[in-house]
Design a protein around this motif. Structure first.
Motif, PDB file in Angstrom:
ATOM      1  N   ASN A   1      18.430 -11.570  -6.332  1.00 53.34           N
ATOM      2  CA  ASN A   1      17.191 -11.722  -7.171  1.00 53.34           C
ATOM      3  C   ASN A   1      16.218 -10.242  -7.232  1.00 53.34           C
ATOM      4  OD1 ASN A   1      18.233 -13.751  -8.839  1.00 53.34           O
ATOM      5  ND2 ASN A   1      17.704 -14.660  -6.545  1.00 53.34           N
ATOM      6  N   ILE A   2      16.984  -9.126  -5.938  1.00 51.44           N
ATOM      7  CA  ILE A   2      15.776  -8.076  -5.793  1.00 51.44           C
ATOM      8  C   ILE A   2      15.099  -7.729  -6.645  1.00 51.44           C
ATOM      9  CG2 ILE A   2      17.349  -6.199  -6.556  1.00 51.44           C
ATOM     10  CD1 ILE A   2      16.953  -5.320  -3.458  1.00 51.44           C
ATOM     11  N   GLY A   3      15.449  -7.722  -7.753  1.00 54.32           N
ATOM     12  CA  GLY A   3      14.185  -6.956  -9.435  1.00 54.32           C
ATOM     13  C   GLY A   3      13.716  -7.814  -9.574  1.00 54.32           C
ATOM     14  N   GLU A   4      13.281  -9.253  -8.869  1.00 54.76           N
ATOM     15  CA  GLU A   4      12.210 -10.123  -8.752  1.00 54.76           C
ATOM     16  C   GLU A   4      11.236  -9.322  -8.436  1.00 54.76           C
ATOM     17  OE1 GLU A   4      13.044 -13.866  -9.015  1.00 54.76           O
ATOM     18  OE2 GLU A   4      14.944 -13.741 -10.267  1.00 54.76           O
ATOM     19  N   PHE A   5      11.219  -8.924  -7.182  1.00 50.62           N
ATOM     20  CA  PHE A   5      10.460  -8.580  -6.048  1.00 50.62           C
ATOM     21  C   PHE A   5      10.135  -7.020  -6.148  1.00 50.62           C
ATOM     22  CE2 PHE A   5      13.696 -11.924  -4.375  1.00 50.62           C
ATOM     23  CZ  PHE A   5      11.826 -12.894  -4.358  1.00 50.62           C
ATOM     24  N   LEU A   6      10.805  -5.978  -6.796  1.00 52.42           N
ATOM     25  CA  LEU A   6      10.368  -4.952  -6.627  1.00 52.42           C
ATOM     26  C   LEU A   6      10.998  -3.881  -8.411  1.00 52.42           C
ATOM     27  CD1 LEU A   6      13.312  -3.624  -4.095  1.00 52.42           C
ATOM     28  CD2 LEU A   6      10.129  -4.262  -3.853  1.00 52.42           C
ATOM     29  N   PRO A   7      10.098  -4.433  -8.823  1.00 53.19           N
ATOM     30  CA  PRO A   7       9.737  -4.455 -10.652  1.00 53.19           C
ATOM     31  C   PRO A   7       9.744  -2.714 -10.712  1.00 53.19           C
ATOM     32  CG  PRO A   7       7.646  -5.473  -9.884  1.00 53.19           C
ATOM     33  CD  PRO A   7       8.465  -5.308  -8.260  1.00 53.19           C
ATOM     34  N   ASN A   8       8.966  -2.050  -9.901  1.00 51.31           N
ATOM     35  CA  ASN A   8       8.325  -0.336 -10.338  1.00 51.31           C
ATOM     36  C   ASN A   8       9.724   0.298  -9.517  1.00 51.31           C
ATOM     37  OD1 ASN A   8       6.396  -0.799 -12.281  1.00 51.31           O
ATOM     38  ND2 ASN A   8       5.608  -2.190 -10.922  1.00 51.31           N
ATOM     39  N   LEU A   9      10.633  -0.202  -8.335  1.00 53.94           N
ATOM     40  CA  LEU A   9      11.457   0.139  -7.635  1.00 53.94           C
ATOM     41  C   LEU A   9      12.205   1.507  -8.519  1.00 53.94           C
ATOM     42  CD1 LEU A   9      12.755   0.915  -4.676  1.00 53.94           C
ATOM     43  CD2 LEU A   9      14.242  -0.253  -5.377  1.00 53.94           C
ATOM     44  N   HIS A  10      12.194   2.602  -8.257  1.00 53.06           N
ATOM     45  CA  HIS A  10      13.610   3.719  -9.626  1.00 53.06           C
ATOM     46  C   HIS A  10      14.287   4.158  -8.844  1.00 53.06           C
ATOM     47  CE1 HIS A  10      10.329   6.421  -7.594  1.00 53.06           C
ATOM     48  NE2 HIS A  10       9.417   6.072  -8.333  1.00 53.06           N
ATOM     49  N   THR A  11      13.946   4.454  -6.920  1.00 58.36           N
ATOM     50  CA  THR A  11      14.431   5.694  -6.379  1.00 58.36           C
ATOM     51  C   THR A  11      15.504   4.688  -4.999  1.00 58.36           C
ATOM     52  OG1 THR A  11      13.664   7.254  -7.318  1.00 58.36           O
ATOM     53  CG2 THR A  11      15.109   7.574  -4.878  1.00 58.36           C
TER      54      THR A  11
ATOM     55  N   MET B   1      12.905   3.233  -1.946  1.00 61.46           N
ATOM     56  CA  MET B   1      13.123   2.490  -0.518  1.00 61.46           C
ATOM     57  C   MET B   1      14.501   3.406   0.259  1.00 61.46           C
ATOM     58  SD  MET B   1      13.476  -1.676  -0.742  1.00 61.46           S
ATOM     59  CE  MET B   1      13.436  -1.681   0.948  1.00 61.46           C
ATOM     60  N   LEU B   2      14.382   4.092   1.008  1.00 64.82           N
ATOM     61  CA  LEU B   2      15.617   5.433   1.502  1.00 64.82           C
ATOM     62  C   LEU B   2      15.722   3.898   2.945  1.00 64.82           C
ATOM     63  CD1 LEU B   2      13.067   8.426   2.859  1.00 64.82           C
ATOM     64  CD2 LEU B   2      14.900   7.503  -0.030  1.00 64.82           C
ATOM     65  N   ILE B   3      17.883   4.072   2.985  1.00 62.98           N
ATOM     66  CA  ILE B   3      18.027   2.670   4.084  1.00 62.98           C
ATOM     67  C   ILE B   3      19.449   3.641   4.149  1.00 62.98           C
ATOM     68  CG2 ILE B   3      18.299   0.454   4.473  1.00 62.98           C
ATOM     69  CD1 ILE B   3      17.388  -0.163   1.608  1.00 62.98           C
ATOM     70  N   ASN B   4      19.283   4.738   4.181  1.00 63.47           N
ATOM     71  CA  ASN B   4      20.698   5.054   4.330  1.00 63.47           C
ATOM     72  C   ASN B   4      20.815   5.047   6.254  1.00 63.47           C
ATOM     73  OD1 ASN B   4      18.740   7.247   3.584  1.00 63.47           O
ATOM     74  ND2 ASN B   4      19.656   8.243   4.815  1.00 63.47           N
ATOM     75  N   ASN B   5      22.395   4.832   6.536  1.00 62.34           N
ATOM     76  CA  ASN B   5      22.871   5.191   7.613  1.00 62.34           C
ATOM     77  C   ASN B   5      22.633   4.225   8.258  1.00 62.34           C
ATOM     78  OD1 ASN B   5      23.498   7.460   7.356  1.00 62.34           O
ATOM     79  ND2 ASN B   5      21.873   8.351   7.926  1.00 62.34           N
ATOM     80  N   ASN B   6      22.204   2.285   7.465  1.00 61.66           N
ATOM     81  CA  ASN B   6      22.217   1.074   8.230  1.00 61.66           C
ATOM     82  C   ASN B   6      23.738   0.691   8.400  1.00 61.66           C
ATOM     83  OD1 ASN B   6      19.108   0.403   8.460  1.00 61.66           O
ATOM     84  ND2 ASN B   6      19.569   1.752   7.501  1.00 61.66           N
ATOM     85  N   ARG B   7      23.771  -0.857   7.609  1.00 66.39           N
ATOM     86  CA  ARG B   7      25.543  -1.307   8.088  1.00 66.39           C
ATOM     87  C   ARG B   7      25.000  -2.508   6.961  1.00 66.39           C
ATOM     88  NH1 ARG B   7      25.649  -3.307  14.277  1.00 66.39           N
ATOM     89  NH2 ARG B   7      25.554  -1.079  15.035  1.00 66.39           N
ATOM     90  N   ILE B   8      24.562  -2.014   5.749  1.00 62.85           N
ATOM     91  CA  ILE B   8      24.519  -3.233   3.936  1.00 62.85           C
ATOM     92  C   ILE B   8      25.325  -3.426   3.793  1.00 62.85           C
ATOM     93  CG2 ILE B   8      23.288  -3.210   2.505  1.00 62.85           C
ATOM     94  CD1 ILE B   8      21.164  -2.187   3.317  1.00 62.85           C
TER      95      ILE B   8
ATOM     96  N   GLN C   1       0.605  -1.179   0.139  1.00 64.47           N
ATOM     97  CA  GLN C   1       0.058  -0.091   0.073  1.00 64.47           C
ATOM     98  C   GLN C   1       0.725   0.965  -0.323  1.00 64.47           C
ATOM     99  OE1 GLN C   1      -3.870  -0.125   0.032  1.00 64.47           O
ATOM    100  NE2 GLN C   1      -3.027  -1.768  -0.394  1.00 64.47           N
ATOM    101  N   PHE C   2       2.208   1.437  -0.280  1.00 62.08           N
ATOM    102  CA  PHE C   2       3.361   2.074  -0.142  1.00 62.08           C
ATOM    103  C   PHE C   2       3.537   2.578  -1.498  1.00 62.08           C
ATOM    104  CE2 PHE C   2       2.087   0.711   3.868  1.00 62.08           C
ATOM    105  CZ  PHE C   2       1.929   1.775   4.869  1.00 62.08           C
ATOM    106  N   ASP C   3       3.869   4.089  -1.640  1.00 60.44           N
ATOM    107  CA  ASP C   3       5.044   4.404  -2.651  1.00 60.44           C
ATOM    108  C   ASP C   3       6.383   4.415  -1.893  1.00 60.44           C
ATOM    109  OD1 ASP C   3       2.724   4.672  -5.102  1.00 60.44           O
ATOM    110  OD2 ASP C   3       2.090   6.024  -2.653  1.00 60.44           O
ATOM    111  N   THR C   4       6.479   4.893  -1.030  1.00 57.83           N
ATOM    112  CA  THR C   4       8.502   5.188   0.013  1.00 57.83           C
ATOM    113  C   THR C   4       8.207   4.145   0.793  1.00 57.83           C
ATOM    114  OG1 THR C   4       7.955   6.970  -1.216  1.00 57.83           O
ATOM    115  CG2 THR C   4       9.856   6.748   0.760  1.00 57.83           C
ATOM    116  N   ILE C   5       9.315   3.708   1.293  1.00 57.68           N
ATOM    117  CA  ILE C   5       9.341   3.366   2.430  1.00 57.68           C
ATOM    118  C   ILE C   5      10.582   3.177   3.232  1.00 57.68           C
ATOM    119  CG2 ILE C   5      10.191   0.830   3.644  1.00 57.68           C
ATOM    120  CD1 ILE C   5       8.128  -0.801   2.289  1.00 57.68           C
ATOM    121  N   ASP C   6      10.881   4.005   4.534  1.00 63.09           N
ATOM    122  CA  ASP C   6      11.765   4.933   4.974  1.00 63.09           C
ATOM    123  C   ASP C   6      12.424   3.700   5.877  1.00 63.09           C
ATOM    124  OD1 ASP C   6      13.356   6.297   5.532  1.00 63.09           O
ATOM    125  OD2 ASP C   6      12.714   8.268   5.748  1.00 63.09           O
ATOM    126  N   LEU C   7      13.656   3.328   5.387  1.00 62.30           N
ATOM    127  CA  LEU C   7      14.198   2.303   6.647  1.00 62.30           C
ATOM    128  C   LEU C   7      15.502   3.151   7.022  1.00 62.30           C
ATOM    129  CD1 LEU C   7      13.519  -1.241   4.705  1.00 62.30           C
ATOM    130  CD2 LEU C   7      12.884  -0.844   7.566  1.00 62.30           C
TER     131      LEU C   7
END
Length: 287
Positions: free
Chosen positions: A82-92, A69-76, A43-49
């Motif tokens: 295969n992330i593209g299979e689950f987020l086909p419309n992720l642009h940012t 998806m905003l995932i700055n300031n983590n430890r990634i 239900q969301f266009d943006t998720i901020d983690l």
């Protein structure tokens, strides 16, 4: 450490952001693992983690609506291949200030078919040689990298540079350019340090020459120039001869003092010898 549970997702702030997109705010919860995002029901266009402790970008369910998806300031350090299979419309995707080190670790992002905006700032990967061209070459749909527009000139340069697999493998193996305390400093800093003249303490002769010139100066500009020379210890050319003359005078004075001392010592020895002779003669006459 806090688990990303369905309950946390439901209780977290969600709103329409400034660009009228529906956003879920999961910032600053000390989340270590991405999980249970299926509870969002897409239900969301943006998720901020941002500002969590996430180590791997994985465990993402199929989210067709998610665009940012905003995932700055983590430890990634790792990304699901295969992330593209689950987020086909992720642009940012914002991965600023994480722990991505090697170029191969961003290869999975090539599976995101609509990725246009990417930030990898403040990751060690950005210190790799030809980092930007490598990313541009691998992510064909990218339009903006690290908040800088990808130019056609860069695309062509990247294509030519990575025309062979050997070049790609060589660049992937090249370590990042990092410097720790005590190691080689930044090249520009080293050059600047070499070009900056070291301050040398002026000799006594130079101090005398400069002070004498200051006393005899006719203008404030001349006084300022000489005071600067006094601080730096670098004698102006027009005063070098004066300094040299003072040095020679000192040498002459020392030389004369040495001669005078030698003469005095010789005279003293001569007087002592004469007195001894007189004493001996007097003793003989008494006998």
């Amino acid at each position: 450490m806090v688990r990303l549970t369905a309950d946390l997702i439901w209780k977290s702030p969600h709103f329409f952001n400034t660009i009228k997109e529906r956003e879920l705010d999961l910032r600053g919860n000390k989340i270590a693992v991405i999980e249970n995002l299926g509870a969002t029901e897409d239900q969301f266009d943006t998720i901020d983690l941002s500002d969590n402790e996430i180590v791997k970008l994985e465990n993402v369910p199929y989210l067709n609506r998610l665009g940012t998806m905003l995932i700055n300031n983590n430890r990634i350090t790792r990304i699901n291949p295969n992330i593209g299979e689950f987020l086909p419309n992720l642009h940012t995707l914002v991965l600023t200030n994480n722990r991505i080190v090697n170029l191969v670790e961003i290869d999975p992002l090539a599976s995101l078919p609509k990725l246009h905006f990417l930030s990898l700032l403040d990751n060690n990967i950005t210190k790799k040689p030809n980092y930007r061209l490598y990313v541009i070459n691998n992510l064909k749909s990218l339009r903006v990298l690290d908040f800088k527009k990808v130019k056609n000139k860069e695309r062509l340069e990247a294509k030519n540079l990575f025309a062979s697999k050997e070049v790609i493998e060589e660049i992937q193996r090249t370590p990042a350019k990092t410097f720790s305390t005590g190691e080689t400093p930044n090249v520009s800093e080293a050059i600047e340090e070499q070009q900056t003249p070291k301050v040398v303490a002026p000799t006594p002769e130079q101090i005398i020459a400069i002070k004498a010139a200051i006393v005899n100066s006719q203008t404030l500009e001349e006084v300022a120039r000489l005071e600067k020379a006094l601080k730096s210890g670098q004698l102006p050319a027009d005063l070098k001869s004066l300094s040299d003359n003072i040095m020679l005078d000192n040498v002459d004075e020392k030389h004369e003092d040495m001669i005078h001392d030698d003469r005095s010592q010789a005279d003293g020895k001569s007087n002592d010898t004469q007195e001894q002779r007189n004493t001996d003669s007097a003793s003989m006459e008494q006998d």
